[in-house]
Write an enzyme that holds these catalytic residues in place. Structure first.
Site, short mmCIF file in Angstrom:
data_model
loop_
_atom_site.label_atom_id
_atom_site.label_comp_id
_atom_site.label_asym_id
_atom_site.label_seq_id
_atom_site.Cartn_x
_atom_site.Cartn_y
_atom_site.Cartn_z
N LYS A 252 0.85 -1.20 0.00
CA LYS A 252 0.00 0.00 0.00
C LYS A 252 0.88 1.24 0.00
CE LYS A 252 -3.82 -1.50 2.58
NZ LYS A 252 -3.24 -1.88 3.83
N CYS A 261 8.84 -0.18 15.22
CA CYS A 261 9.62 -1.33 14.75
C CYS A 261 10.36 -1.08 13.45
CB CYS A 261 8.72 -2.54 14.61
SG CYS A 261 7.85 -2.92 16.13
C1 UGA Z 1 5.67 -4.75 12.42
C2 UGA Z 1 5.61 -6.14 11.76
O1 UGA Z 1 4.56 -6.18 10.79
C3 UGA Z 1 5.38 -7.23 12.80
O2 UGA Z 1 5.42 -8.51 12.17
C4 UGA Z 1 6.48 -7.14 13.87
O3 UGA Z 1 6.30 -8.10 14.89
C5 UGA Z 1 6.47 -5.76 14.48
O4 UGA Z 1 6.67 -4.77 13.46
C6 UGA Z 1 7.58 -5.71 15.51
O5 UGA Z 1 8.73 -5.88 15.12
O6 UGA Z 1 7.28 -5.62 16.70
P1 UGA Z 1 3.85 -2.96 13.28
O7 UGA Z 1 4.99 -2.00 13.37
O8 UGA Z 1 2.93 -3.10 14.44
O9 UGA Z 1 4.39 -4.46 12.99
O10 UGA Z 1 2.95 -2.52 12.06
P2 UGA Z 1 2.72 -2.95 10.55
O11 UGA Z 1 1.31 -3.30 10.36
O12 UGA Z 1 3.72 -3.92 10.08
O13 UGA Z 1 2.96 -1.54 9.81
C7 UGA Z 1 4.20 -0.88 9.87
C8 UGA Z 1 4.16 0.40 9.10
O14 UGA Z 1 4.12 0.15 7.69
C9 UGA Z 1 2.95 1.29 9.37
O15 UGA Z 1 3.39 2.62 9.49
C10 UGA Z 1 2.06 1.13 8.17
O16 UGA Z 1 1.29 2.29 7.92
C11 UGA Z 1 3.10 0.92 7.08
N1 UGA Z 1 2.59 0.17 5.91
C12 UGA Z 1 2.24 -1.14 6.03
C13 UGA Z 1 2.53 0.81 4.67
O17 UGA Z 1 2.85 2.01 4.53
N2 UGA Z 1 2.09 0.09 3.59
C14 UGA Z 1 1.73 -1.21 3.69
O18 UGA Z 1 1.34 -1.79 2.65
C15 UGA Z 1 1.81 -1.84 4.94
#
Ligand code: UGA
Length: 440
Positions: A252, A261
């Site tokens: 996305k 993280c």
């Molecule tokens: C992330 C990992 O997904 C987990 O597997 C991991 O356990 C965790 O870090 C950690 O190391 O503790 P999290 O930071 O909670 O989890 O959130 P995510 O859902 O992975 O999103 C991370 C960031 O990427 C967010 O800012 C989100 O907006 C962004 N993102 C995510 C995008 O910009 N595009 C996407 O398609 C997906």
């Protein structure tokens, strides 16, 4: 049933503690933050995570989870000790392991009989070896122990779901006894268990987060190319993502990754490679592209608003992503800071994260926090979408158009369908979707 101590009750620690309690184990959560402990000792979580409050209360009332600030008590009354303390970034990007080191020393002082010490925080490869050496050096009594690595992959906002339904469980061990204990602990989970040596397990964690961050930066770079060429990044993501080798998730485009993280782990993983004489340029570039997302949004704001000075802008969303109240490394922080510096008048809404942002950005005559998205739109000359909360997707756009001064939406997360918004009479700027990002 196993007796488990969890040191550190942040997102990973508390969700893991509640999860293990719900699976039928007896869990002690340990934290030295007295403010947090006060809440936990009443069975209340110190942060918002969907479903956590209910499950914590249930297990707290049943007596399967309790909280203390004493590592001694935790070590005495458990067989497995999980280390879940924070590993924040130091100024040079490497991980600050001082909490892990301090906790290891304290565990060493209270070892009696065999314990399994499991590293769950995200750490540089070889940290568990340091934990082992520290415990050996500082144990006063003759207590034998094993160390293991068992990285967590849960996401904020869906952490409990991820705990109970992981894609895989990774266990890094160096003894049969440690391996058997951890396999037994996870026996009811229905997913592959990857058993490795400890260094491999530690690398798997950093590599997973870095790879996902790289995927996000890749799609964001494509988003910029789509804007230049009139192509549509959402269809590009769909077109490449259907290839099973690529996959549809984490493609996305928008304002980039934030949170506690990805930014920290990408930086730390780069440093680890550097310490071993390797230049992991992909990670540097991942970070650079991510930082550029804010500039991209600012370009759109300026091309829509000319000068932000004295313009009223509604900001929807400050959490780093939906379903959390976490604002750590959230794009909103930088966006608000720049717009404030440029003299805009901001009305800011978020369903959960306002109490947190209020602690770092105070209200004044040019910045107000509001308790409904519609209030953020009243008299606004532009509406800026920063976090893609579901409730924003369901807003009554007709009503919004009426209450805004000039109907301009700058959508950093592509939550609306361009044709629909434009039909309603808005100027609509979004990310990488054909020519719409130019507001036409
Ligand atoms: C992330 C990992 O997904 C987990 O597997 C991991 O356990 C965790 O870090 C950690 O190391 O503790 P999290 O930071 O909670 O989890 O959130 P995510 O859902 O992975 O999103 C991370 C960031 O990427 C967010 O800012 C989100 O907006 C962004 N993102 C995510 C995008 O910009 N595009 C996407 O398609 C997906």
């Amino acid at each position: 049933m196993q007796r488990i101590a969890i040191i550190g009750t942040g997102y990973v620690g508390l969700v893991t503690a509640v999860g293990f309690a719900e699976m039928g184990n007896i869990v002690i959560g340990i934290d030295n933050d007295q403010e947090k402990l006060e809440l936990l000792k009443k069975g209340l979580p110190p942060f918002y995570e969907p479903g956590l409050e209910e499950l914590l209360r249930k297990n707290f009332e049943k007596g399967s989870i309790r909280f203390t600030d004493s590592i001694e008590e935790g070590a005495r009354e458990s067989d497995i000790i999980f280390i879940c303390v924070g590993t924040p970034s130091l100024e040079d990007g490497s991980a600050d392991l001082s909490q892990i080191s301090a906790v290891s020393k304290e565990i060493a002082e209270h070892l009696d009989g065999w314990k399994l010490i499991v590293e769950k925080s995200t750490v540089p490869v070889m940290t568990s070896q340091w934990i082992k050496r520290t415990i050996k050096l500082y144990s006063r009594r003759e207590g034998n122990f094993d160390v293991a690595s068992n990285p967590e992959f849960l996401r904020e906002g869906s952490a409990l779901h991820d705990f109970f339904h992981p894609d895989r469980i990774v266990i890094g061990v160096e003894s049969e006894r440690a391996k058997e204990n951890l396999i037994h602990l996870y026996k009811d989970f229905n997913c592959p268990i990857v058993i490795t040596d400890i260094n491999t397990a530690e690398i798997i964690k950093h590599a997973s987060n870095s790879f996902l961050a790289m995927k996000i930066s890749f799609i964001n770079m494509l988003s910029d190319l789509c804007e230049k060429t009139g192509a549509d990044v959402e269809m590009v993501a769909y077109g490449i993502g259907l290839d099973k080798r690529i996959g549809l998730q984490f493609l996305k485009a928008g304002l980039g990754y934030g949170g506690s993280c990805f930014p920290k782990d990408v930086r730390a993983f780069y440093k680890i490679a550097e310490e071993h004489g390797l230049h992991f340029g992909l990670l540097k570039e991942t970070e650079r592209v991510n930082q550029q997302r804010i500039e991209r949004l600012m370009e759109k704001i300026k091309s829509a608003m000319w000068l932000p000075k004295n313009k009223v802008m509604g900001i929807l969303g400050v959490a780093f992503k939906p379903d959390t109240d976490d604002i750590r490394e959230a794009p909103s922080l930088k966006i608000i800071e720049i717009l404030r510096r440029e003299g805009a008048y901001l009305k800011i809404h978020d369903p959960k994260a306002i109490p947190n942002i209020k602690k770092v950005i105070k209200e004044d005559e040019n910045l107000k926090y509001v308790d409904s998205p519609y209030k953020a739109c009243e008299n606004a000359e532009a509406l800026i979408i920063v976090t893609e909360w579901d409730e924003y997707r369901e807003l009554d756009l007709n009503k919004i158009k009426e209450i805004m001064k000039t109907p301009i939406i700058i959508d950093g997360r592509n939550i609306f369908k361009p044709e629909e918004v434009i039909k309603l009479g808005f100027e609509y700027y979004c990310m990488g979707r054909g020519n719409y990002q130019r507001g036409k």
